[in-house]
Design an enzyme around this catalytic site. Structure first.
Site, short mmCIF file in Angstrom:
data_model
loop_
_atom_site.label_atom_id
_atom_site.label_comp_id
_atom_site.label_asym_id
_atom_site.label_seq_id
_atom_site.Cartn_x
_atom_site.Cartn_y
_atom_site.Cartn_z
CG ASN A 1 8.40 -1.87 0.88
OD1 ASN A 1 7.70 -1.92 1.89
ND2 ASN A 1 9.04 -0.78 0.51
CE1 TYR B 1 8.63 5.52 3.20
CE2 TYR B 1 7.11 7.37 2.94
CZ TYR B 1 7.52 6.23 3.61
OH TYR B 1 6.80 5.79 4.70
NE ARG C 1 9.38 6.65 8.82
CZ ARG C 1 8.52 6.41 7.82
NH1 ARG C 1 8.75 5.44 6.95
NH2 ARG C 1 7.43 7.16 7.71
CD GLU D 1 10.51 -7.09 6.77
OE1 GLU D 1 10.88 -8.13 7.37
OE2 GLU D 1 9.93 -6.14 7.34
CG HIS E 1 4.56 -1.81 10.38
ND1 HIS E 1 5.88 -2.19 10.51
CD2 HIS E 1 4.56 -0.79 9.46
CE1 HIS E 1 6.64 -1.43 9.73
NE2 HIS E 1 5.86 -0.57 9.08
CB ALA F 1 1.19 0.50 6.42
NE ARG G 1 0.06 13.46 -1.68
CZ ARG G 1 -0.88 14.16 -1.06
NH1 ARG G 1 -0.84 14.30 0.24
NH2 ARG G 1 -1.84 14.72 -1.73
CG HIS H 1 10.72 -1.93 5.30
ND1 HIS H 1 9.38 -1.89 4.98
CD2 HIS H 1 10.92 -3.06 6.01
CE1 HIS H 1 8.79 -2.95 5.50
NE2 HIS H 1 9.69 -3.68 6.12
CG LEU H 2 11.75 2.45 -0.49
CD1 LEU H 2 10.52 3.21 -0.98
CD2 LEU H 2 12.86 2.48 -1.52
CB SER H 3 12.07 4.81 5.53
OG SER H 3 11.05 3.94 6.00
CG ASP I 1 -0.81 -17.13 8.93
OD1 ASP I 1 0.14 -17.22 9.73
OD2 ASP I 1 -2.00 -17.03 9.29
NE ARG J 1 6.25 4.84 9.96
CZ ARG J 1 5.20 4.93 9.14
NH1 ARG J 1 4.90 3.94 8.34
NH2 ARG J 1 4.47 6.03 9.09
N PRO K 1 0.79 -1.23 0.00
CG PRO K 1 -0.91 -1.56 1.55
CD PRO K 1 0.36 -2.16 1.03
CG ASN K 2 -0.46 4.42 1.07
OD1 ASN K 2 -1.37 4.89 0.38
ND2 ASN K 2 -0.66 4.00 2.30
O1 CA2 Z 1 10.11 2.36 4.21
C1 CA2 Z 1 9.35 1.63 3.59
O2 CA2 Z 1 9.63 1.13 2.51
C2 CA2 Z 1 7.94 1.39 4.15
O3 CA2 Z 1 7.58 0.04 3.84
C3 CA2 Z 1 7.02 2.36 3.43
C4 CA2 Z 1 5.58 2.32 3.93
C5 CA2 Z 1 5.55 2.45 5.45
O4 CA2 Z 1 4.20 2.31 5.90
C6 CA2 Z 1 6.43 1.43 6.13
O5 CA2 Z 1 6.39 1.63 7.53
C7 CA2 Z 1 7.86 1.57 5.66
C8 CA2 Z 1 4.78 3.47 3.28
C9 CA2 Z 1 4.66 3.32 1.78
C10 CA2 Z 1 4.95 4.58 1.06
O6 CA2 Z 1 4.03 5.59 1.43
C11 CA2 Z 1 4.15 6.83 0.85
C12 CA2 Z 1 3.31 7.78 1.37
C13 CA2 Z 1 3.36 9.06 0.88
C14 CA2 Z 1 4.24 9.36 -0.16
C15 CA2 Z 1 5.08 8.40 -0.68
C16 CA2 Z 1 5.02 7.12 -0.18
#
Ligand code: CA2
Length: 156
Positions: A75, A24, A108, A99, A81, A78, A19, A101-103, A88, A112, A11-12
């Site tokens: 990846n 990211y 954080r 696994e 978590h 969210a 953003r 994660h970019l960040s 499963d 997370r 997701p996202n």
């Molecule tokens: O650091 C990562 O790769 C995460 O998996 C990114 C997730 C976050 O929920 C994880 O805790 C860590 C979020 C996906 C990206 O969300 C964005 C939101 C706004 C703008 C750009 C990306």
């Protein structure tokens, strides 16, 4: 035949580049997908890159990997978590998953810091941005070329 690796983004991650560049980076999902395909072709892997905002899609794709892929880069965003369903599915398929994660999730918010993916992952890479996907593909390419004879699919 060229080994297949699924690169699954949750997701996202479709919002990358639009953003939160301070967290990211400035690259888009399309840039990330291109990096993965280029890395795959350098490593002799067929890389199938997918993104979904829906937990069930990720579960379906992990299950699909059981017969269609030799490795997974995941990846889960969210869902990392929160998702027992993804935990499963990874346990059930026995396909090595890295696994990513970019960040640096550990630097954080505390929510997370826990991952349902890590206990069933072959490895974890956090905080290295898009390079993390390249490193994960390198790790899978090595593992596919020289599988650990003691590694058994997890069935329990
Ligand atoms: O650091 C990562 O790769 C995460 O998996 C990114 C997730 C976050 O929920 C994880 O805790 C860590 C979020 C996906 C990206 O969300 C964005 C939101 C706004 C703008 C750009 C990306």
């Amino acid at each position: 035949m060229t080994p297949v690796v699924f690169v699954l983004n949750g997701p996202n991650l479709n919002l990358l580049g639009l953003r939160e560049p301070a967290i990211y980076g400035a690259g888009t999902l399309a840039d990330l997908e291109e990096l993965c395909r280029a890395s795959g072709s350098r490593l002799g892997l067929t890389v199938d890159v997918r993104q979904s905002n829906h937990e069930g899609d990720l579960v379906d794709w992990i299950q699909e990997a059981r017969t269609a892929a030799q490795g997974i880069v995941l990846n889960a965003g969210a869902l990392t978590h929160t998702s027992v369903a993804i935990h499963d599915a990874l346990r059930a398929v026995g396909v090595p998953a890295i696994e990513v994660h970019l960040s640096n999730v550990h630097a954080r918010e505390s929510f997370r810091h826990h991952s349902y993916v890590s206990p069933v992952a072959a490895g974890v890479i956090v905080g290295l941005g898009p390079d993390g996907y390249d490193f994960a593909l390198q790790a899978l390419a090595r593992r596919i070329a020289r599988p650990d004879p003691s590694s058994e699919p997890i069935t329990a």
